[in-house]
Design an enzyme around this catalytic site. Sequence first.
Site, PDB file in Angstrom:
ATOM      1  N   HIS A  24       8.192   1.618 -10.429  1.00  0.00           N
ATOM      2  CA  HIS A  24       6.789   1.139  -9.572  1.00  0.00           C
ATOM      3  C   HIS A  24       5.619   1.707 -10.604  1.00  0.00           C
ATOM      4  O   HIS A  24       5.645   2.689 -11.264  1.00  0.00           O
ATOM      5  CB  HIS A  24       6.881   1.715  -8.043  1.00  0.00           C
ATOM      6  CG  HIS A  24       6.918   3.384  -8.288  1.00  0.00           C
ATOM      7  ND1 HIS A  24       8.272   3.856  -8.452  1.00  0.00           N
ATOM      8  CD2 HIS A  24       6.041   4.468  -8.423  1.00  0.00           C
ATOM      9  CE1 HIS A  24       7.845   5.086  -8.482  1.00  0.00           C
ATOM     10  NE2 HIS A  24       6.765   5.699  -8.172  1.00  0.00           N
ATOM     11  N   MET A  25       4.674   0.763 -10.310  1.00  0.00           N
ATOM     12  CA  MET A  25       3.166   0.763 -11.043  1.00  0.00           C
ATOM     13  C   MET A  25       2.339   1.210  -9.993  1.00  0.00           C
ATOM     14  O   MET A  25       2.251   0.529  -8.996  1.00  0.00           O
ATOM     15  CB  MET A  25       2.971  -0.231 -11.803  1.00  0.00           C
ATOM     16  CG  MET A  25       1.630  -0.230 -12.564  1.00  0.00           C
ATOM     17  SD  MET A  25       1.188  -1.827 -13.298  1.00  0.00           S
ATOM     18  CE  MET A  25       2.263  -1.944 -14.938  1.00  0.00           C
ATOM     19  N   HIS A  26       1.630   2.409 -10.120  1.00  0.00           N
ATOM     20  CA  HIS A  26       0.648   2.744  -9.231  1.00  0.00           C
ATOM     21  C   HIS A  26      -0.676   2.157  -9.735  1.00  0.00           C
ATOM     22  O   HIS A  26      -0.887   2.050 -10.897  1.00  0.00           O
ATOM     23  CB  HIS A  26       0.119   4.255  -9.327  1.00  0.00           C
ATOM     24  CG  HIS A  26       1.613   5.047  -8.689  1.00  0.00           C
ATOM     25  ND1 HIS A  26       1.371   5.491  -7.367  1.00  0.00           N
ATOM     26  CD2 HIS A  26       2.523   5.533  -9.184  1.00  0.00           C
ATOM     27  CE1 HIS A  26       2.442   6.334  -7.222  1.00  0.00           C
ATOM     28  NE2 HIS A  26       3.271   6.279  -8.258  1.00  0.00           N
TER      29      HIS A  26
ATOM     30  N   ARG B 278       0.967  -1.150   0.352  1.00  0.00           N
ATOM     31  CA  ARG B 278      -0.002   0.212   0.077  1.00  0.00           C
ATOM     32  C   ARG B 278       0.912   1.398  -0.080  1.00  0.00           C
ATOM     33  O   ARG B 278       1.801   1.318   0.566  1.00  0.00           O
ATOM     34  CB  ARG B 278      -0.748   0.012   1.285  1.00  0.00           C
ATOM     35  CG  ARG B 278      -2.071  -0.850   1.013  1.00  0.00           C
ATOM     36  CD  ARG B 278      -3.211  -0.666   2.133  1.00  0.00           C
ATOM     37  NE  ARG B 278      -3.861  -1.828   2.256  1.00  0.00           N
ATOM     38  CZ  ARG B 278      -4.705  -2.268   1.314  1.00  0.00           C
ATOM     39  NH1 ARG B 278      -5.376  -1.446   0.464  1.00  0.00           N
ATOM     40  NH2 ARG B 278      -5.653  -3.258   1.490  1.00  0.00           N
ATOM     41  N   ASP B 279       0.399   2.111  -0.766  1.00  0.00           N
ATOM     42  CA  ASP B 279       0.993   3.525  -0.594  1.00  0.00           C
ATOM     43  C   ASP B 279       0.935   4.179   0.549  1.00  0.00           C
ATOM     44  O   ASP B 279      -0.168   4.136   1.098  1.00  0.00           O
ATOM     45  CB  ASP B 279       0.550   4.539  -1.897  1.00  0.00           C
ATOM     46  CG  ASP B 279       1.635   5.585  -2.310  1.00  0.00           C
ATOM     47  OD1 ASP B 279       1.971   5.629  -3.452  1.00  0.00           O
ATOM     48  OD2 ASP B 279       1.762   6.556  -1.393  1.00  0.00           O
ATOM     49  N   ILE B 280       2.010   4.534   1.135  1.00  0.00           N
ATOM     50  CA  ILE B 280       1.930   5.392   2.552  1.00  0.00           C
ATOM     51  C   ILE B 280       1.118   6.496   2.425  1.00  0.00           C
ATOM     52  O   ILE B 280       0.747   7.193   3.576  1.00  0.00           O
ATOM     53  CB  ILE B 280       3.582   5.592   2.800  1.00  0.00           C
ATOM     54  CG1 ILE B 280       3.518   5.690   4.395  1.00  0.00           C
ATOM     55  CG2 ILE B 280       4.054   6.786   2.061  1.00  0.00           C
ATOM     56  CD1 ILE B 280       5.017   5.673   4.869  1.00  0.00           C
TER      57      ILE B 280
ATOM     58  N   VAL C 208      10.207   8.489  -6.502  1.00  0.00           N
ATOM     59  CA  VAL C 208      11.093   7.124  -6.050  1.00  0.00           C
ATOM     60  C   VAL C 208      11.834   6.804  -7.078  1.00  0.00           C
ATOM     61  O   VAL C 208      11.183   6.310  -8.014  1.00  0.00           O
ATOM     62  CB  VAL C 208      10.442   6.454  -5.006  1.00  0.00           C
ATOM     63  CG1 VAL C 208      11.223   5.383  -4.837  1.00  0.00           C
ATOM     64  CG2 VAL C 208       9.517   7.034  -3.812  1.00  0.00           C
TER      65      VAL C 208
END
Length: 113
Positions: free
Chosen positions: A99-101, A28-30, A95
Site C-alpha cells: 500500500h501507498m500512503h 481513507r486510512d482508518i 498490514v
Amino acid sequence: MGCIFCQIIAGKVSSEILYQDEEVIAFRDINPVAPVHLLIIPKKHIPSLAHLPEAESPLIGHMANIANQLAKREGISESGYRLAISCGEQGGQEVPHLHMHLVGGRQLAPTFG
Ligand code: AMP
Ligand code: ZN
C-alpha cells in the site's frame, strides 16, 4: 483469507472508497495521521514492495498517478503531500498487503521516524 485489505477489496470490510479501477483501489486510512490520509493499494494481494515482481513495477507508477489525482481532488496538490510505502518489519509495515500512503493537509516533519 485473513488480509484486511483483501477484505476491503472484496467488500467484506467497509471503508470509504474514493477511487477504484481494474488494478487499484483507494480509501481513507482508518487512523489518519493528518487531515488527508489515504491508502492506494493494488487489488492483487502482494505482501510488500519487496514482493513486487519486476515485470509488475509499472503498478507503482500507476499508484503514484492515482495519488496525484486524489491529492488534487482533496485540495492538497498545491500545498504539498507525501507518498510513503513501508516495507517489512523495520520499515514499519503493519498490514502485509502492498500500500501507498498519501498524507497531507498539514506541515509534515522533514525527517523519518
Ligand atoms: P503500514 O503501517 O504502512 O502497514 O500502514 C497500515 C495502515 O493501514 C495504517 O495507517 C492503518 O491505520 C491502516 N488501516 C488498517 N486497517 C484499516 C482499515 N480497516 N481501513 C482503513 N485503514 C486501515
Ligand atoms: Zn491482501
